[in-house]
Design an enzyme around this catalytic site. Structure first.
Site, PDB file in Angstrom:
ATOM      1  N   HIS A 119       0.663  -1.071  -0.165  1.00 48.26           N
ATOM      2  CA  HIS A 119       0.106   0.377  -0.242  1.00 48.26           C
ATOM      3  C   HIS A 119       0.750   0.902  -0.373  1.00 48.26           C
ATOM      4  O   HIS A 119       1.927   1.313   0.588  1.00 48.26           O
ATOM      5  CB  HIS A 119      -0.836   0.052   1.222  1.00 48.26           C
ATOM      6  CG  HIS A 119      -1.815   1.009   1.179  1.00 48.26           C
ATOM      7  ND1 HIS A 119      -1.595   2.166   1.428  1.00 48.26           N
ATOM      8  CD2 HIS A 119      -3.206   0.526   0.514  1.00 48.26           C
ATOM      9  CE1 HIS A 119      -3.363   3.186   0.821  1.00 48.26           C
ATOM     10  NE2 HIS A 119      -4.163   1.999   0.789  1.00 48.26           N
TER      11      HIS A 119
ATOM     12  N   ASP B  44      -8.083  -4.944  -0.315  1.00 47.82           N
ATOM     13  CA  ASP B  44      -8.342  -5.800  -1.361  1.00 47.82           C
ATOM     14  C   ASP B  44      -8.393  -7.123  -0.774  1.00 47.82           C
ATOM     15  O   ASP B  44      -8.682  -8.563  -2.216  1.00 47.82           O
ATOM     16  CB  ASP B  44      -7.905  -5.046  -2.767  1.00 47.82           C
ATOM     17  CG  ASP B  44      -8.134  -4.167  -2.802  1.00 47.82           C
ATOM     18  OD1 ASP B  44      -7.490  -3.529  -3.159  1.00 47.82           O
ATOM     19  OD2 ASP B  44      -9.822  -4.047  -2.905  1.00 47.82           O
TER      20      ASP B  44
HETATM   21  C1  SDX Z   1      -5.806   0.351  -2.871  1.00 47.52           C
HETATM   22  O1  SDX Z   1      -4.098   4.294  -2.232  1.00 47.52           O
HETATM   23  C2  SDX Z   1      -5.351   3.974  -1.700  1.00 47.52           C
HETATM   24  O2  SDX Z   1      -5.706   4.522  -0.271  1.00 47.52           O
HETATM   25  C3  SDX Z   1      -5.822   2.813  -2.488  1.00 47.52           C
HETATM   26  C4  SDX Z   1      -6.949   2.249  -2.025  1.00 47.52           C
HETATM   27  C5  SDX Z   1      -8.111   3.084  -1.702  1.00 47.52           C
HETATM   28  O3  SDX Z   1      -8.892   2.668  -0.115  1.00 47.52           O
HETATM   29  O4  SDX Z   1      -8.362   3.802  -2.124  1.00 47.52           O
HETATM   30  O5  SDX Z   1      -6.234   1.125   0.049  1.00 47.52           O
HETATM   31  C6  SDX Z   1      -7.133   0.855  -2.549  1.00 47.52           C
HETATM   32  O6  SDX Z   1      -5.714   0.775  -4.157  1.00 47.52           O
HETATM   33  C7  SDX Z   1      -5.049  -0.834  -2.126  1.00 47.52           C
HETATM   34  C8  SDX Z   1      -3.908  -1.184  -3.455  1.00 47.52           C
HETATM   35  C9  SDX Z   1      -4.580  -2.571  -4.286  1.00 47.52           C
HETATM   36  N1  SDX Z   1      -3.140  -2.604  -5.303  1.00 47.52           N
HETATM   37  C10 SDX Z   1      -2.573  -4.636  -5.167  1.00 47.52           C
HETATM   38  O7  SDX Z   1      -3.114  -4.674  -4.137  1.00 47.52           O
HETATM   39  C11 SDX Z   1      -2.165  -4.521  -5.917  1.00 47.52           C
HETATM   40  C12 SDX Z   1      -0.143  -5.023  -5.398  1.00 47.52           C
HETATM   41  N2  SDX Z   1      -0.105  -4.121  -4.389  1.00 47.52           N
HETATM   42  C13 SDX Z   1       0.762  -3.216  -5.823  1.00 47.52           C
HETATM   43  O8  SDX Z   1       1.000  -2.908  -6.471  1.00 47.52           O
HETATM   44  C14 SDX Z   1       1.774  -1.662  -4.209  1.00 47.52           C
HETATM   45  O9  SDX Z   1       1.733  -1.885  -3.642  1.00 47.52           O
HETATM   46  C15 SDX Z   1       0.480  -0.704  -4.365  1.00 47.52           C
HETATM   47  C16 SDX Z   1      -0.189  -0.378  -5.957  1.00 47.52           C
HETATM   48  C17 SDX Z   1      -0.788  -0.756  -3.870  1.00 47.52           C
HETATM   49  C18 SDX Z   1       1.488   0.102  -3.981  1.00 47.52           C
HETATM   50  O10 SDX Z   1       2.165   0.335  -4.457  1.00 47.52           O
HETATM   51  P1  SDX Z   1       3.997   1.682  -4.692  1.00 47.52           P
HETATM   52  O11 SDX Z   1       3.240   2.080  -3.173  1.00 47.52           O
HETATM   53  O12 SDX Z   1       3.825   2.520  -5.294  1.00 47.52           O
HETATM   54  O13 SDX Z   1       5.508   1.180  -4.346  1.00 47.52           O
HETATM   55  P2  SDX Z   1       6.285   0.299  -4.932  1.00 47.52           P
HETATM   56  O14 SDX Z   1       5.623   0.259  -6.390  1.00 47.52           O
HETATM   57  O15 SDX Z   1       6.736   1.852  -5.268  1.00 47.52           O
HETATM   58  O16 SDX Z   1       7.229  -0.730  -4.819  1.00 47.52           O
HETATM   59  C19 SDX Z   1       7.672  -0.578  -3.316  1.00 47.52           C
HETATM   60  C20 SDX Z   1       8.458  -1.748  -3.641  1.00 47.52           C
HETATM   61  C21 SDX Z   1       8.940  -1.934  -4.402  1.00 47.52           C
HETATM   62  O17 SDX Z   1       9.999  -3.071  -5.224  1.00 47.52           O
HETATM   63  P3  SDX Z   1      11.658  -2.120  -4.932  1.00 47.52           P
HETATM   64  O18 SDX Z   1      11.639  -1.250  -6.212  1.00 47.52           O
HETATM   65  O19 SDX Z   1      11.462  -1.299  -3.671  1.00 47.52           O
HETATM   66  O20 SDX Z   1      12.544  -3.537  -4.978  1.00 47.52           O
HETATM   67  O21 SDX Z   1       7.842  -2.773  -3.260  1.00 47.52           O
HETATM   68  C22 SDX Z   1       7.021  -3.632  -4.111  1.00 47.52           C
HETATM   69  C23 SDX Z   1       7.801  -3.101  -5.567  1.00 47.52           C
HETATM   70  O22 SDX Z   1       8.682  -4.001  -6.760  1.00 47.52           O
HETATM   71  N3  SDX Z   1       6.347  -3.895  -4.584  1.00 47.52           N
HETATM   72  C24 SDX Z   1       5.282  -5.609  -4.197  1.00 47.52           C
HETATM   73  C25 SDX Z   1       4.246  -5.554  -4.316  1.00 47.52           C
HETATM   74  N4  SDX Z   1       4.439  -3.805  -3.910  1.00 47.52           N
HETATM   75  C26 SDX Z   1       4.877  -3.160  -3.424  1.00 47.52           C
HETATM   76  N5  SDX Z   1       6.260  -7.008  -4.557  1.00 47.52           N
HETATM   77  C27 SDX Z   1       5.375  -7.830  -4.781  1.00 47.52           C
HETATM   78  N6  SDX Z   1       3.939  -7.455  -4.400  1.00 47.52           N
HETATM   79  C28 SDX Z   1       3.098  -6.708  -3.806  1.00 47.52           C
HETATM   80  N7  SDX Z   1       2.134  -6.470  -4.108  1.00 47.52           N
END
Ligand code: SDX
Length: 429
Positions: free
Chosen positions: A307, A364
């Site tokens: 998140h 989710d």
């Molecule tokens: C919602 O914003 C809100 O409040 C949203 C929400 C709401 O109520 O409106 O809470 C609802 O959208 C919840 C999120 C649902 N999405 C998912 O579950 C999809 C999977 N999650 C990711 O795609 C990710 O965690 C996000 C999109 C939710 C957050 O992305 P960020 O904040 O941009 O973080 P990032 O992509 O920069 O990740 C940081 C690190 C990265 O690794 P490094 O580059 O540091 O090595 O964490 C890794 C990412 O690759 N990472 C994951 C991951 N989520 C982040 N790696 C594997 N699996 C994951 N799910």
């Protein structure tokens, strides 16, 4: 004395005011930065940038705190109703009984949609995703109520538009569901409350009386409350920026529906179930999937994990996980997907990659399992999220309008070709 931030650019030092929120959050106010320094900031994805001042929802990502207008989500999920929470978010305070009764009655008398809208469904291809249908139908509401397009409309007209949206979204969602099944559309029934009315339109048939299961109604009420707002998330920011151009509320909300559809945002609840089903079909070995999620060369992510704000548990996920157990037990459903989800959570939370990046289950991760238990088809999961999030989107839009926020227009750092002259065709290689 107000706090200031000092920045040094070359031999010049500049002072910028620091703003402190009601929960002691700190922000550096850079609204005068470009005029002072001829510099802009760069913050791709707005990970460190506040877009506005808001009094609607407070999140503390480090401590897993979520409050709507100061009320903790845990108390609202347990003691309130979705329409009461909608009133709270949109109007700023809990309603008294008279106010809530009036609000409920107003919404109840606007649940029908124009008959011409039911003909829209014949135009969608079979199997059309309900989120594509929903965003289309919400935008088209502005054509049935052209007075809503007047940016200078009186607040009374805005209140009527808000009532129409809250009343008609469940009807449109149920119509999309029934159309996808090839079943006859059911009209709303004014004798039912908001959630019972929605469940009947979703699962009822004209040939028999639909009995609402109180377990399902209670779970639905809780889920909608938990999704009702989440401050400046992707879809709420979309609603605000579209509304900031003085586009009408229907169009702004339709844009929010589209933003929510993405699998990185609200579309994740559908993606989680599809991911768990794939893991189950693949034999359920967790290690392979955890390794895929960690592999930078693999586009696979653990859907429902991570998140932007919560770097600790998502309080909504905690509540939904408990509700999962209760709902499945009371409905007598033994869903292996829930066991798989719990096992995946356990393995991931012990893995250094997830620990280092503070990746926990988000709202989710478990919600799809309950929706599945309630009989909601997977493609309708994000529609359920949209129904829940509607009051939050409306509250954010209304606050943006009432605060007279300027049109949203971010700056950029240009990194393209510098000035060059046009090359006639016969001179090109
Ligand atoms: C919602 O914003 C809100 O409040 C949203 C929400 C709401 O109520 O409106 O809470 C609802 O959208 C919840 C999120 C649902 N999405 C998912 O579950 C999809 C999977 N999650 C990711 O795609 C990710 O965690 C996000 C999109 C939710 C957050 O992305 P960020 O904040 O941009 O973080 P990032 O992509 O920069 O990740 C940081 C690190 C990265 O690794 P490094 O580059 O540091 O090595 O964490 C890794 C990412 O690759 N990472 C994951 C991951 N989520 C982040 N790696 C594997 N699996 C994951 N799910």
């Amino acid at each position: 004395m107000s706090e200031i931030a000092k920045i040094q650019l070359g031999d010049k030092q500049y002072e910028l005011p620091i703003i402190t929120g009601s929960e002691d959050e700190k922000g550096i106010d850079i609204s005068k930065l470009r005029a002072l320094t001829n510099h802009v900031t760069l913050d791709i994805g707005f990970k460190n940038t506040g877009a506005t001042k808001s009094a609607i929802t407070y999140l503390d990502g480090e401590n897993g705190i979520l409050q709507y207008r100061g009320y903790p989500i845990e108390q609202l999920a347990e003691q309130s109703t979705f329409l009461e929470v909608a009133y709270l978010l949109i109007n700023g305070d809990l309603p008294n009984k008279k106010e809530l009764d009036y609000y409920t009655e107003s919404i109840r008398h606007h649940t029908l949609v124009h008959e011409d809208m039911s003909r829209f469904f014949q135009a969608f291809p079979t199997g059309a995703h309900p989120m594509g249908i929903l965003s289309t139908m919400v935008a088209s509401l502005s054509t049935f109520y052209p007075e809503s397009q007047d940016p200078n409309r009186a607040m009374a007209d805005v209140e009527l538009t808000i009532t129409r949206l809250l009343a008609k979204l469940p009807t449109l969602a149920a119509m999309a569901h029934k159309y996808s099944l090839g079943q006859p559309l059911l009209y709303p029934k004014n004798s039912l409350n908001y959630i019972d009315n929605f469940l009947r339109m979703m699962f009822g048939l004209p040939v028999e009386e639909y009995e609402v299961d109180p377990v399902i109604a209670d779970a639905m009420n809780k889920l909608l409350i938990l999704h009702a707002d989440h401050e400046q998330n992707c879809s709420a920011s979309t609603v605000r920026i579209v509304g900031s151009s003085q586009a009408n509320l229907y169009s702004s909300i339709s844009a929010g529906v589209s933003a929510l559809w993405g699998p990185l945002h609200g579309g994740a609840n559908q993606a989680v179930i599809e991911m768990l089903e794939s893991i189950r079909k693949d034999g359920g070995g967790m290690k392979k999937w955890i390794d895929k999620a960690k592999d930078k060369n693999d586009s696979f992510r653990l859907m429902g994990f991570g998140h932007r704000v919560y770097k600790n548990f998502d309080p909504r996920a905690t509540i939904i996980k408990t509700a999962c157990d209760n709902v499945l037990e009371r409905l007598g459903i033994d869903d292996p997907i829930l066991d798989l989800a719990k096992e995946l959570e356990e393995v991931a939370l012990k893995d250094q990659y997830f620990i280092d990046r503070k990746l926990f289950p988000n709202v989710d991760f478990y919600s799809g399992i309950i929706y599945k238990a309630l009989g909601i088809p997977t493609e309708m999961f994000t529609v359920m999220f949209a129904i829940g999030r509607l009051p939050g989107w409306i509250a954010q839009w209304k606050e943006m309008v009432e605060n007279n926020d300027p049109i949203g227009r971010p700056r950029q750092i240009y990194v393209g070709a510098t000035r060059r002259d046009y090359v006639p065709m016969d001179k090109r290689s």
